[in-house]
Write an enzyme that holds these catalytic residues in place. Structure first.
Site, PDB file in Angstrom:
ATOM      1  N   GLY A 289       2.905   7.705   3.830  1.00  0.00           N
ATOM      2  CA  GLY A 289       3.933   6.692   3.924  1.00  0.00           C
ATOM      3  C   GLY A 289       3.563   5.403   3.210  1.00  0.00           C
ATOM      4  CG  LEU A 290       6.118   3.631   0.902  1.00  0.00           C
ATOM      5  CD1 LEU A 290       7.508   3.185   0.462  1.00  0.00           C
ATOM      6  CD2 LEU A 290       5.169   3.689  -0.282  1.00  0.00           C
TER       7      LEU A 290
ATOM      8  N   GLY B  87       0.825  -1.207   0.000  1.00  0.00           N
ATOM      9  CA  GLY B  87       0.000   0.000   0.000  1.00  0.00           C
ATOM     10  C   GLY B  87       0.853   1.248   0.000  1.00  0.00           C
TER      11      GLY B  87
ATOM     12  CE  LYS C  69      -0.925   3.794   7.804  1.00  0.00           C
ATOM     13  NZ  LYS C  69      -2.010   4.721   8.250  1.00  0.00           N
TER      14      LYS C  69
ATOM     15  CG  ASP D 115     -10.225  10.096   5.235  1.00  0.00           C
ATOM     16  OD1 ASP D 115     -11.019  10.544   4.386  1.00  0.00           O
ATOM     17  OD2 ASP D 115      -9.051   9.795   4.961  1.00  0.00           O
TER      18      ASP D 115
ATOM     19  N   GLY E 160       0.078   5.022   1.111  1.00  0.00           N
ATOM     20  CA  GLY E 160      -0.848   6.010   1.639  1.00  0.00           C
ATOM     21  C   GLY E 160      -0.323   7.418   1.459  1.00  0.00           C
ATOM     22  N   GLY E 161      -1.115   8.386   1.914  1.00  0.00           N
ATOM     23  CA  GLY E 161      -0.725   9.773   1.766  1.00  0.00           C
ATOM     24  C   GLY E 161       0.476  10.158   2.600  1.00  0.00           C
TER      25      GLY E 161
END
Length: 373
Positions: free
Chosen positions: A96-97, A91, A112, A215, A93-94
């Protein structure tokens, strides 16, 4: 006295006076500067809450976290992720990985690793620690622990096998293995997923210190092997008390899912904001239309997905809204109509007219006692 001599004496006197003044000023500045450099620097104190630079984060500061939260050593994570190998990224994300990893205990987890230079990532780290790290529910992703070393901030969760709801709605590609081929979700599976999200939100909203997720969207709903929903990504979440609102100077959420009161500048985030986002998710999972993509109406005008959906419901055209990949053979029209009615209630423009999540759970349970896949 001779005027010429008088002028000469005056000039000499002025020169001597000015010299004395400049000498005094130089002496004063030199003394002050020397004193300033010899003064020992003041000791700086740091606070996790107020430091603006995430690189100040250190191991010792982790002692300020709730001791019940498990701290995992960096060496263990380096070994588990093969030094954060790109091959293990599952994945992006905004902030990080996300890596798939197997800990020395044998547990398969999602790791994460937040971007070291992102202050917002630091805030996300704190938010997840203060919310997700202290709750446990079948429909909320389980928090395993964290790692805080230097500027590295890492969160560890249970690994959810089938990825996000977003992938199952829009990405039907195979990864090369026929067993991993994503088939369209059946209507029964979609209803069960929505029920799971509703249960998770109802639990969060009814805690003694309620949690607002802020969110809710398809990419933040993960599906396990049995397609049970797990709410994830609590980076924008906030714990609240009293009237169930959180005052913020920044708009939080994702366009398309964001309630109108946030878009129009309301500074108070409430549980009813989550209800609105949940209603949008209901429309999305039933229609397979992205909330942030405009839809061309019959008049040719582009409108928001939620406007289109509410208009279709008002015209009693719910069955035409369904995702074309949903098999219609076993569908009961009455259940579909009720599903869209609940979604419409949740997306009311006015927060005070939206049902609370525990009421939504009851309404969804009345659609079917048990929906099968």
């Amino acid at each position: 006295m001779d005027p010429t001599l008088q002028a000469i004496i005056s000039a000499i006197a002025s020169f001597i006076l000015l010299s004395l003044i400049f000498t005094f000023i130089y002496f004063l500045c030199h003394t002050t500067s020397k004193h300033h450099h010899q003064t020992p620097p003041r000791r700086r104190t740091r606070s996790i809450q107020t430091t603006p630079n995430p690189s100040f984060f250190s191991i010792t500061e982790s002692q300020l976290f709730d001791p019940s939260l498990k701290q995992i050593q960096m060496l263990d994570l380096v070994n588990a992720t093969r030094n954060f190998s790109p091959d293990l990224i599952v994945g992006d994300g905004g902030f990080g990985l996300v890596y798939k990893a197997t800990l020395s205990t044998g547990a398969t987890v999602a790791v994460k690793k937040l971007s070291a230079d992102a202050f917002q990532g630091y805030r996300e780290f704190r938010a997840e620690m203060e919310t997700l790290g202290k709750i446990k529910h079948d429909n909320i992703v389980e928090f395993f622990g964290y790692c805080a070393t230097g500027s590295d901030r890492i969160l560890i969760y249970e690994f959810i096998e089938k990825g996000s709801l977003d992938q199952w709605l829009y990405d039907m590609s195979s990864t090369g293995d026929m067993s991993s081929l994503r088939l369209p979700l059946s209507w029964g599976t979609r209803v069960n997923i929505i029920k799971g999200v509703a249960n998770g939100l109802a639990y969060m909203h009814n805690l003694e210190r309620a949690i607002i997720h802020r969110d809710i969207k398809a990419s933040n709903v993960l599906l396990d092997e049995g397609f049970k929903a797990h709410i994830a990504d609590f980076g924008l979440a906030r714990r609240i008390e009293g009237s169930h609102l959180h005052v913020s100077t920044q708009v939080a959420g994702t366009m398309g899912y964001m309630p109108p009161e946030y878009v129009y500048g309301a500074t108070a985030a409430t549980v009813m904001g989550d209800v609105y986002s949940f209603g949008i998710l209901m429309f999305e999972i039933a229609t397979c239309r992205r909330p942030n993509w405009p839809i061309k109406s019959e008049s040719g005008k582009e409108i928001r997905m939620v406007e289109w959906a509410i208009k279709m419901v008002s015209e009693k055209r719910e069955m035409k809204m369904l995702d074309a990949s949903v098999l219609k053979d076993d569908l009961k029209e009455k259940e579909v109509l009720e599903f869209f009615r609940i979604a419409t209630l949740c997306t009311n423009e006015s927060p005070k007219y939206r049902p609370r999540m525990n009421e939504v759970v009851k309404l969804l349970n009345q659609i079917q006692d048990e929906t099968t896949t």
